[in-house]
Design an enzyme around this catalytic site. Structure first.
Site, PDB file in Angstrom:
ATOM      1  N   SER A  29      51.311  47.592  40.330  1.00  0.00           N
ATOM      2  CA  SER A  29      50.248  48.596  40.302  1.00  0.00           C
ATOM      3  C   SER A  29      49.778  48.963  41.708  1.00  0.00           C
ATOM      4  O   SER A  29      49.544  48.080  42.549  1.00  0.00           O
ATOM      5  CB  SER A  29      49.067  48.051  39.500  1.00  0.00           C
ATOM      6  OG  SER A  29      48.023  48.997  39.480  1.00  0.00           O
ATOM      7  N   LYS A  58      49.067  52.870  38.571  1.00  0.00           N
ATOM      8  CA  LYS A  58      47.843  52.663  39.348  1.00  0.00           C
ATOM      9  C   LYS A  58      46.736  52.280  38.355  1.00  0.00           C
ATOM     10  O   LYS A  58      46.757  52.735  37.212  1.00  0.00           O
ATOM     11  CB  LYS A  58      47.507  53.994  40.053  1.00  0.00           C
ATOM     12  CG  LYS A  58      46.205  54.024  40.788  1.00  0.00           C
ATOM     13  CD  LYS A  58      46.308  53.325  42.117  1.00  0.00           C
ATOM     14  CE  LYS A  58      44.926  53.094  42.723  1.00  0.00           C
ATOM     15  NZ  LYS A  58      44.891  51.899  43.592  1.00  0.00           N
ATOM     16  N   ALA A  64      42.056  48.500  51.277  1.00  0.00           N
ATOM     17  CA  ALA A  64      40.802  48.640  50.526  1.00  0.00           C
ATOM     18  C   ALA A  64      40.728  50.121  50.164  1.00  0.00           C
ATOM     19  O   ALA A  64      40.019  50.907  50.777  1.00  0.00           O
ATOM     20  CB  ALA A  64      39.604  48.218  51.347  1.00  0.00           C
ATOM     21  N   GLY A 118      39.923  51.211  47.178  1.00  0.00           N
ATOM     22  CA  GLY A 118      38.691  51.415  46.411  1.00  0.00           C
ATOM     23  C   GLY A 118      38.925  51.869  44.984  1.00  0.00           C
ATOM     24  O   GLY A 118      38.038  52.451  44.358  1.00  0.00           O
ATOM     25  N   CYS A 138      40.846  43.047  41.285  1.00  0.00           N
ATOM     26  CA  CYS A 138      40.784  43.774  42.559  1.00  0.00           C
ATOM     27  C   CYS A 138      39.665  43.139  43.414  1.00  0.00           C
ATOM     28  O   CYS A 138      38.538  42.982  42.941  1.00  0.00           O
ATOM     29  CB  CYS A 138      40.486  45.246  42.317  1.00  0.00           C
ATOM     30  SG  CYS A 138      40.252  46.143  43.857  1.00  0.00           S
ATOM     31  N   LYS A 142      45.568  40.486  34.458  1.00  0.00           N
ATOM     32  CA  LYS A 142      45.959  40.290  35.861  1.00  0.00           C
ATOM     33  C   LYS A 142      44.821  39.576  36.584  1.00  0.00           C
ATOM     34  O   LYS A 142      43.719  40.112  36.720  1.00  0.00           O
ATOM     35  CB  LYS A 142      46.275  41.635  36.526  1.00  0.00           C
ATOM     36  CG  LYS A 142      46.756  41.473  37.963  1.00  0.00           C
ATOM     37  CD  LYS A 142      47.279  42.782  38.527  1.00  0.00           C
ATOM     38  CE  LYS A 142      47.778  42.632  39.943  1.00  0.00           C
ATOM     39  NZ  LYS A 142      48.275  43.887  40.502  1.00  0.00           N
TER      40      LYS A 142
HETATM   41  C1  LIG Z   1      48.061  49.888  48.528  1.00  0.00           C
HETATM   42  C2  LIG Z   1      47.885  48.950  47.359  1.00  0.00           C
HETATM   43  C3  LIG Z   1      47.194  49.389  46.231  1.00  0.00           C
HETATM   44  C4  LIG Z   1      47.020  48.539  45.140  1.00  0.00           C
HETATM   45  N1  LIG Z   1      46.369  48.994  44.035  1.00  0.00           N
HETATM   46  C5  LIG Z   1      46.261  48.179  42.935  1.00  0.00           C
HETATM   47  C6  LIG Z   1      45.648  48.660  41.752  1.00  0.00           C
HETATM   48  O1  LIG Z   1      45.233  49.810  41.632  1.00  0.00           O
HETATM   49  N2  LIG Z   1      45.549  47.784  40.700  1.00  0.00           N
HETATM   50  C7  LIG Z   1      46.019  46.497  40.747  1.00  0.00           C
HETATM   51  O2  LIG Z   1      45.915  45.764  39.755  1.00  0.00           O
HETATM   52  N3  LIG Z   1      46.638  46.035  41.867  1.00  0.00           N
HETATM   53  C8  LIG Z   1      46.762  46.838  42.953  1.00  0.00           C
HETATM   54  N4  LIG Z   1      47.378  46.380  44.076  1.00  0.00           N
HETATM   55  C9  LIG Z   1      47.886  44.979  44.092  1.00  0.00           C
HETATM   56  C10 LIG Z   1      49.383  44.913  43.751  1.00  0.00           C
HETATM   57  O3  LIG Z   1      49.652  45.388  42.455  1.00  0.00           O
HETATM   58  C11 LIG Z   1      49.906  43.476  43.877  1.00  0.00           C
HETATM   59  O4  LIG Z   1      49.234  42.652  42.944  1.00  0.00           O
HETATM   60  C12 LIG Z   1      49.703  42.887  45.273  1.00  0.00           C
HETATM   61  O5  LIG Z   1      49.865  43.859  46.267  1.00  0.00           O
HETATM   62  C13 LIG Z   1      50.665  41.728  45.570  1.00  0.00           C
HETATM   63  O6  LIG Z   1      52.015  42.156  45.479  1.00  0.00           O
HETATM   64  P1  LIG Z   1      52.905  42.611  46.761  1.00  0.00           P
HETATM   65  O7  LIG Z   1      52.761  41.542  47.793  1.00  0.00           O
HETATM   66  O8  LIG Z   1      54.296  42.766  46.218  1.00  0.00           O
HETATM   67  O9  LIG Z   1      52.321  43.915  47.211  1.00  0.00           O
HETATM   68  C14 LIG Z   1      47.559  47.213  45.189  1.00  0.00           C
HETATM   69  C15 LIG Z   1      48.257  46.790  46.320  1.00  0.00           C
HETATM   70  C16 LIG Z   1      48.427  47.636  47.400  1.00  0.00           C
HETATM   71  C17 LIG Z   1      49.204  47.134  48.592  1.00  0.00           C
END
Ligand SMILES: Cc1cc2nc3c(=O)[nH]c(=O)nc-3n(C[C@H](O)[C@H](O)[C@H](O)COP(=O)(O)O)c2cc1C
Length: 301
Positions: free
Chosen positions: A21, A45, A70, A72, A128, A163
């Site tokens: 996400s 998202k 962040a 938001g 989050c 999550k």
């Molecule tokens: C730019 C960005 C936006 C994110 N937005 C969300 C979100 O909207 N909802 C959510 O549950 N996790 C969000 N995450 C967290 C990711 O889904 C994931 O749990 C976290 O980044 C760890 O995985 P990774 O190291 O592969 O990125 C976001 C991460 C990033 C980097």
């Protein structure tokens, strides 16, 4: 021949790799592209009942082997998101709807619409780390977590995943409160910050954000291992995965499937084909016929 297919609570995945996400998934076209380029499915998202604006820039800090964001939880709201879902599900692969809110009623309303729009499952963002009144604030209260999951489970037929955050001081308690869900997604980002020494202030407009990428892999592995050992439930592991071996480690800790986020931002969506090839190669070398042979193998029963 090796079998890399997964069955996640009845959802068929052609390989274990899903898009996490928040990356390339606020838009139906990019979600479809990621699936066409080899992801087994996508998580959207996180979407709320009403439209939400995010923080002022800067919202992202890029670091060596990591990033802090962040954003938001900015999103167009569930009604406007219907068009994006329509486009994404055309691909025929599973689209998991990530949702957030403050109260059980908010979650229920968004989950019902996600199911109507064709989502294969719901992922509840209870984690989050950088927005007041939602995410981790909701997800660290066991009473609220139990109530949200009951409300959503009572309103949709598709599987529901909780999550959770690596920032919890009581992960076992929260996981137990979430046992009415069908499984877990572990982990969301780790609460963090960066400081600009020349400007003498935090880099992000919100000061605090969430750390992601390779730097958090070992935190994710520990949490997957802990919750799998505690509950035995299906888990989507996420956090710092950028190679097939990272994914194998997550599966050995108890993940039934994995999600990839920051690495897609760093290396592009073609990474999914590469991950599948690397995984197939590893399984041939190690004499593993099916991924079921390794899920949870590193967890003492
Ligand atoms: C730019 C960005 C936006 C994110 N937005 C969300 C979100 O909207 N909802 C959510 O549950 N996790 C969000 N995450 C967290 C990711 O889904 C994931 O749990 C976290 O980044 C760890 O995985 P990774 O190291 O592969 O990125 C976001 C991460 C990033 C980097």
């Amino acid at each position: 021949m090796v079998n890399i297919e997964r069955n996640l609570c009845g959802i068929r995945l052609e390989n274990p790799f899903l898009l996490a996400s928040g990356i390339l998934d606020e838009n139906g076209y990019t979600m479809k592209k990621v699936m066409e380029d080899g992801a087994a499915g996508v998580v959207t998202k996180s979407i709320s009942k009403e439209e939400k604006t995010g923080y002022k820039t800067p919202v992202v800090v890029e670091l060596e082997g990591a990033m802090i964001n962040a954003i938001g939880l900015s999103n167009p709201g569930i009604d406007a998101f219907g068009e994006e879902m329509k486009l994404a599900i055309k691909c025929g692969k599973p689209v998991i709807g990530s949702i957030f809110g403050s109260l059980p009623d908010d979650f229920r309303a968004v989950a019902i619409k996600m199911e109507e729009f064709g989502a294969s499952a719901i992922e509840l963002n209870l984690s989050c780390p950088h927005v007041v009144g939602v995410g981790l604030e909701v997800g660290s209260d066991p009473v609220l977590v139990r109530a949200i999951i009951r409300e959503v489970k009572g309103s949709v037929k598709i599987p529901v995943f909780a999550k959770l955050s690596p920032n919890l001081s009581n992960p076992g308690e929260i996981a137990n409160a979430a046992l009415d869900s069908d499984g877990f997604t572990l982990i969301n980002t780790v609460r963090a910050m960066a400081i600009d020494p020349h400007a003498r202030r935090p880099v992000l407009s919100n000061a605090y954000g969430g750390l992601s990428g390779p730097a958090i892999k070992y935190i994710g592995l520990r949490m997957v291992h802990e919750i799998y050992r505690e509950t035995g439930r299906p888990i989507m592991g996420v956090g710092g995965i950028s190679s097939a071996l990272d994914a194998v480690e997550y599966m050995m800790a108890g993940s039934a499937a994995v999600q990839v986020g920051t690495a897609v931002g760093m290396h592009g969506r073609k990474i999914f084909k590469e991950l599948t090839l690397q995984l197939t190669e590893f399984m041939k070398e190690e004499g593993i016929a099916s991924l079921d042979e390794i899920v949870g193998i590193a967890v003492k029963k």
